[in-house]
Scaffold this motif. Structure first.
Motif, PDB file in Angstrom:
ATOM      1  N   ASN A 112       3.880   1.488  -6.755  1.00  0.00           N
ATOM      2  CA  ASN A 112       3.538   2.343  -5.983  1.00  0.00           C
ATOM      3  C   ASN A 112       4.926   3.432  -5.703  1.00  0.00           C
ATOM      4  O   ASN A 112       5.001   4.656  -4.934  1.00  0.00           O
ATOM      5  CB  ASN A 112       3.767   2.079  -4.904  1.00  0.00           C
ATOM      6  CG  ASN A 112       1.898   1.486  -4.163  1.00  0.00           C
ATOM      7  OD1 ASN A 112       0.659   1.952  -5.098  1.00  0.00           O
ATOM      8  ND2 ASN A 112       2.106   0.441  -3.714  1.00  0.00           N
ATOM      9  N   ARG A 113       5.441   3.023  -6.630  1.00  0.00           N
ATOM     10  CA  ARG A 113       6.862   3.686  -6.742  1.00  0.00           C
ATOM     11  C   ARG A 113       7.084   4.453  -8.423  1.00  0.00           C
ATOM     12  O   ARG A 113       8.039   4.866  -8.258  1.00  0.00           O
ATOM     13  CB  ARG A 113       8.357   2.940  -6.237  1.00  0.00           C
ATOM     14  CG  ARG A 113       8.785   1.957  -7.952  1.00  0.00           C
ATOM     15  CD  ARG A 113      10.319   1.198  -7.570  1.00  0.00           C
ATOM     16  NE  ARG A 113      10.311  -0.012  -8.662  1.00  0.00           N
ATOM     17  CZ  ARG A 113      10.264  -0.836  -8.046  1.00  0.00           C
ATOM     18  NH1 ARG A 113       9.770  -1.487  -6.864  1.00  0.00           N
ATOM     19  NH2 ARG A 113      10.565  -1.869  -9.132  1.00  0.00           N
ATOM     20  N   GLY A 114       5.987   4.553  -8.748  1.00  0.00           N
ATOM     21  CA  GLY A 114       6.158   4.717  -9.783  1.00  0.00           C
ATOM     22  C   GLY A 114       5.916   4.171 -10.580  1.00  0.00           C
ATOM     23  O   GLY A 114       6.644   4.452 -12.429  1.00  0.00           O
ATOM     24  N   ASP A 115       6.863   3.139 -11.459  1.00  0.00           N
ATOM     25  CA  ASP A 115       7.534   1.990 -11.929  1.00  0.00           C
ATOM     26  C   ASP A 115       6.293   1.671 -12.689  1.00  0.00           C
ATOM     27  O   ASP A 115       6.573   0.313 -12.020  1.00  0.00           O
ATOM     28  CB  ASP A 115       8.233   1.155 -11.427  1.00  0.00           C
ATOM     29  CG  ASP A 115       9.772   1.232 -13.258  1.00  0.00           C
ATOM     30  OD1 ASP A 115       9.060   1.389 -13.582  1.00  0.00           O
ATOM     31  OD2 ASP A 115      10.897   0.233 -12.382  1.00  0.00           O
ATOM     32  N   ILE A 116       5.853   2.692 -13.703  1.00  0.00           N
ATOM     33  CA  ILE A 116       5.167   1.423 -14.102  1.00  0.00           C
ATOM     34  C   ILE A 116       4.904   0.225 -15.092  1.00  0.00           C
ATOM     35  O   ILE A 116       4.307  -0.901 -15.494  1.00  0.00           O
ATOM     36  CB  ILE A 116       3.265   1.914 -14.869  1.00  0.00           C
ATOM     37  CG1 ILE A 116       2.727   3.008 -13.788  1.00  0.00           C
ATOM     38  CG2 ILE A 116       2.265   1.268 -15.901  1.00  0.00           C
ATOM     39  CD1 ILE A 116       2.396   2.469 -13.062  1.00  0.00           C
ATOM     40  N   ASP A 117       6.015   0.610 -15.756  1.00  0.00           N
ATOM     41  CA  ASP A 117       6.737  -0.151 -16.895  1.00  0.00           C
ATOM     42  C   ASP A 117       6.964  -1.840 -15.841  1.00  0.00           C
ATOM     43  O   ASP A 117       7.077  -2.975 -16.736  1.00  0.00           O
ATOM     44  CB  ASP A 117       7.633  -0.069 -17.336  1.00  0.00           C
ATOM     45  CG  ASP A 117       8.161  -0.735 -18.648  1.00  0.00           C
ATOM     46  OD1 ASP A 117       6.804  -1.233 -19.527  1.00  0.00           O
ATOM     47  OD2 ASP A 117       9.313  -0.715 -18.533  1.00  0.00           O
ATOM     48  N   ALA A 118       7.901  -1.920 -14.666  1.00  0.00           N
ATOM     49  CA  ALA A 118       8.510  -2.905 -14.135  1.00  0.00           C
ATOM     50  C   ALA A 118       7.054  -3.992 -13.749  1.00  0.00           C
ATOM     51  O   ALA A 118       6.846  -5.136 -13.611  1.00  0.00           O
ATOM     52  CB  ALA A 118       8.803  -2.499 -12.978  1.00  0.00           C
ATOM     53  N   ALA A 119       5.499  -3.061 -13.542  1.00  0.00           N
ATOM     54  CA  ALA A 119       4.610  -3.452 -12.837  1.00  0.00           C
ATOM     55  C   ALA A 119       3.986  -4.581 -14.080  1.00  0.00           C
ATOM     56  O   ALA A 119       3.469  -5.435 -13.970  1.00  0.00           O
ATOM     57  CB  ALA A 119       3.480  -2.001 -12.157  1.00  0.00           C
ATOM     58  N   LEU A 131       0.668  -1.128  -0.182  1.00  0.00           N
ATOM     59  CA  LEU A 131      -0.201  -0.187   0.525  1.00  0.00           C
ATOM     60  C   LEU A 131       0.660   1.219  -0.094  1.00  0.00           C
ATOM     61  O   LEU A 131       1.807   1.137   0.727  1.00  0.00           O
ATOM     62  CB  LEU A 131      -0.562  -0.071   1.522  1.00  0.00           C
ATOM     63  CG  LEU A 131      -1.834  -1.225   1.446  1.00  0.00           C
ATOM     64  CD1 LEU A 131      -2.605  -0.312   2.137  1.00  0.00           C
ATOM     65  CD2 LEU A 131      -2.691  -1.351   0.584  1.00  0.00           C
ATOM     66  N   PRO A 132       0.077   2.635  -0.329  1.00  0.00           N
ATOM     67  CA  PRO A 132       1.691   3.598  -0.706  1.00  0.00           C
ATOM     68  C   PRO A 132       0.965   4.145   0.961  1.00  0.00           C
ATOM     69  O   PRO A 132       0.297   3.501   1.481  1.00  0.00           O
ATOM     70  CB  PRO A 132       0.422   4.325  -1.957  1.00  0.00           C
ATOM     71  CG  PRO A 132      -1.084   3.971  -1.554  1.00  0.00           C
ATOM     72  CD  PRO A 132      -0.923   2.755  -1.319  1.00  0.00           C
ATOM     73  N   ALA A 133       2.170   4.673   1.291  1.00  0.00           N
ATOM     74  CA  ALA A 133       2.382   5.746   2.602  1.00  0.00           C
ATOM     75  C   ALA A 133       1.404   6.055   2.546  1.00  0.00           C
ATOM     76  O   ALA A 133       0.532   7.221   2.104  1.00  0.00           O
ATOM     77  CB  ALA A 133       4.064   6.461   2.708  1.00  0.00           C
ATOM     78  N   ALA A 134       0.449   5.786   3.985  1.00  0.00           N
ATOM     79  CA  ALA A 134      -0.407   7.048   4.403  1.00  0.00           C
ATOM     80  C   ALA A 134       0.292   7.705   5.762  1.00  0.00           C
ATOM     81  O   ALA A 134       1.239   7.962   6.146  1.00  0.00           O
ATOM     82  CB  ALA A 134      -0.888   6.113   5.202  1.00  0.00           C
ATOM     83  N   GLN A 135      -0.910   8.744   5.598  1.00  0.00           N
ATOM     84  CA  GLN A 135      -0.380   9.833   6.657  1.00  0.00           C
ATOM     85  C   GLN A 135      -0.587   9.680   8.059  1.00  0.00           C
ATOM     86  O   GLN A 135      -0.734   9.070   7.966  1.00  0.00           O
ATOM     87  CB  GLN A 135      -1.235  11.429   6.115  1.00  0.00           C
ATOM     88  CG  GLN A 135      -0.752  11.655   4.961  1.00  0.00           C
ATOM     89  CD  GLN A 135      -1.194  13.158   4.289  1.00  0.00           C
ATOM     90  OE1 GLN A 135      -2.436  13.225   4.637  1.00  0.00           O
ATOM     91  NE2 GLN A 135      -1.206  14.257   3.231  1.00  0.00           N
ATOM     92  N   ARG A 136       0.412  10.303   8.457  1.00  0.00           N
ATOM     93  CA  ARG A 136      -0.160   9.691  10.246  1.00  0.00           C
ATOM     94  C   ARG A 136      -1.009  11.478  10.612  1.00  0.00           C
ATOM     95  O   ARG A 136      -1.097  12.375  10.984  1.00  0.00           O
ATOM     96  CB  ARG A 136       0.942  10.184  11.034  1.00  0.00           C
ATOM     97  CG  ARG A 136       1.462   9.105  10.400  1.00  0.00           C
ATOM     98  CD  ARG A 136       1.520   7.636  10.349  1.00  0.00           C
ATOM     99  NE  ARG A 136       2.230   6.788   9.952  1.00  0.00           N
ATOM    100  CZ  ARG A 136       2.374   5.439  10.408  1.00  0.00           C
ATOM    101  NH1 ARG A 136       3.071   5.554  12.440  1.00  0.00           N
ATOM    102  NH2 ARG A 136       3.352   4.729  10.144  1.00  0.00           N
TER     103      ARG A 136
END
Length: 257
Positions: A81-88, A37-42
């Motif tokens: 989540n790290r923005g590397d759609i190509d790797a996904a 999951l992407p990092a959540a705010q606290r």
């Protein structure tokens, strides 16, 4: 968690995401920690504050697991989540390649079993035979049988004193199957998969009963991949909907004199 429910209706707690999918709140926190999951705010008190984007990310991950398994699904989500759609997408493509290979292996098994069960076969000797006898029986060179062994197709025992290969009746059956499939144009790696299935089933006859179940499993996996792709697309759209306004704001701020 009592008294920590956020006032913003679009924000969720760990337990809110967990209940929707029958998970524990700790599992949701672990997924965030592991990058699924992407990092959540606290919150000011340190509680994680999840949004609808996180809810869609969790839904996508759990749907992907059903079709791709845990390791590949984790790779897909972390890449997104790290923005590397190509790797996904490469990981997704790899899973589809494996599914297609399994389908081809199943086709090979069905074809071979149909030939073996539909033909009048010579009764086999119950004693083990050397490589020269088996090669002569199949009309191939001994080097071919050794190559099949390196490919994982055959697994002959060795004589303790001499180290010579001895082919049991089951080995002879496997060699006949391999010979049929090679004449049909199947690759050695596919044939190795066929023989693995035969050994797991305990022979060709028990294997016949499991073929329809095997194909049903492949169909279920394929459908799960489709559902996972749809959930992932929903997450990507939701995530992009949040990133675009933030990017536009940053651009506008940078263009001010």
């Amino acid at each position: 968690m009592k008294g920590t429910k956020p006032s913003n209706p679009g924000v969720r707690r760990s337990v809110d995401l967990a209940r929707r999918h029958g998970l524990s709140a700790q599992a949701v926190r672990n997924y965030e920690r592991d990058g699924v999951l992407p990092a959540a705010q606290r919150s000011p008190t340190g509680y994680r504050l999840f949004t609808e984007v996180h809810a869609k990310a969790l839904s996508a991950y759990l749907a992907l697991v059903a079709g791709h398994g845990y390791p590949a699904s984790g790779e897909i989500m972390r890449a997104v989540n790290r923005g590397d759609i190509d790797a996904a997408l490469r990981t997704i493509d790899g899973s589809h390649v494996l599914l297609q290979r399994d389908r081809e292996t199943l086709d090979a098994v069905e074809a071979a079993v149909a030939i073996l069960t539909g033909s009048q076969r010579q009764p086999q000797s119950r004693s083990a035979v050397p490589i020269s006898v088996l090669a002569h029986r199949l009309g191939v060179r001994p080097a071919t049988l050794r190559k099949w062994e390196r490919a994982g197709i055959l697994q002959p025992a060795r004589e303790p004193a001499t180290g010579y290969r001895r082919y049991s009746p089951d080995d002879v059956r496997d060699a006949e199957l391999a010979h049929l499939l090679r004449r049909g144009g199947y690759r050695l790696d596919h044939i190795a998969g066929v023989l693995r299935r035969v050994r797991e089933a305990g022979g060709t006859e028990p294997l016949v009963a499991s073929l329809s179940q095997w194909r049903e499993q492949l169909t279920t996996r394929g459908r799960a991949m489709l559902i996972g792709a749809a959930r992932l697309a929903e997450y990507l759209d939701a995530d992009a909907g949040i990133r675009r306004p933030a990017l536009d704001t940053a651009r506008n701020a940078g263009s001010r004199p």
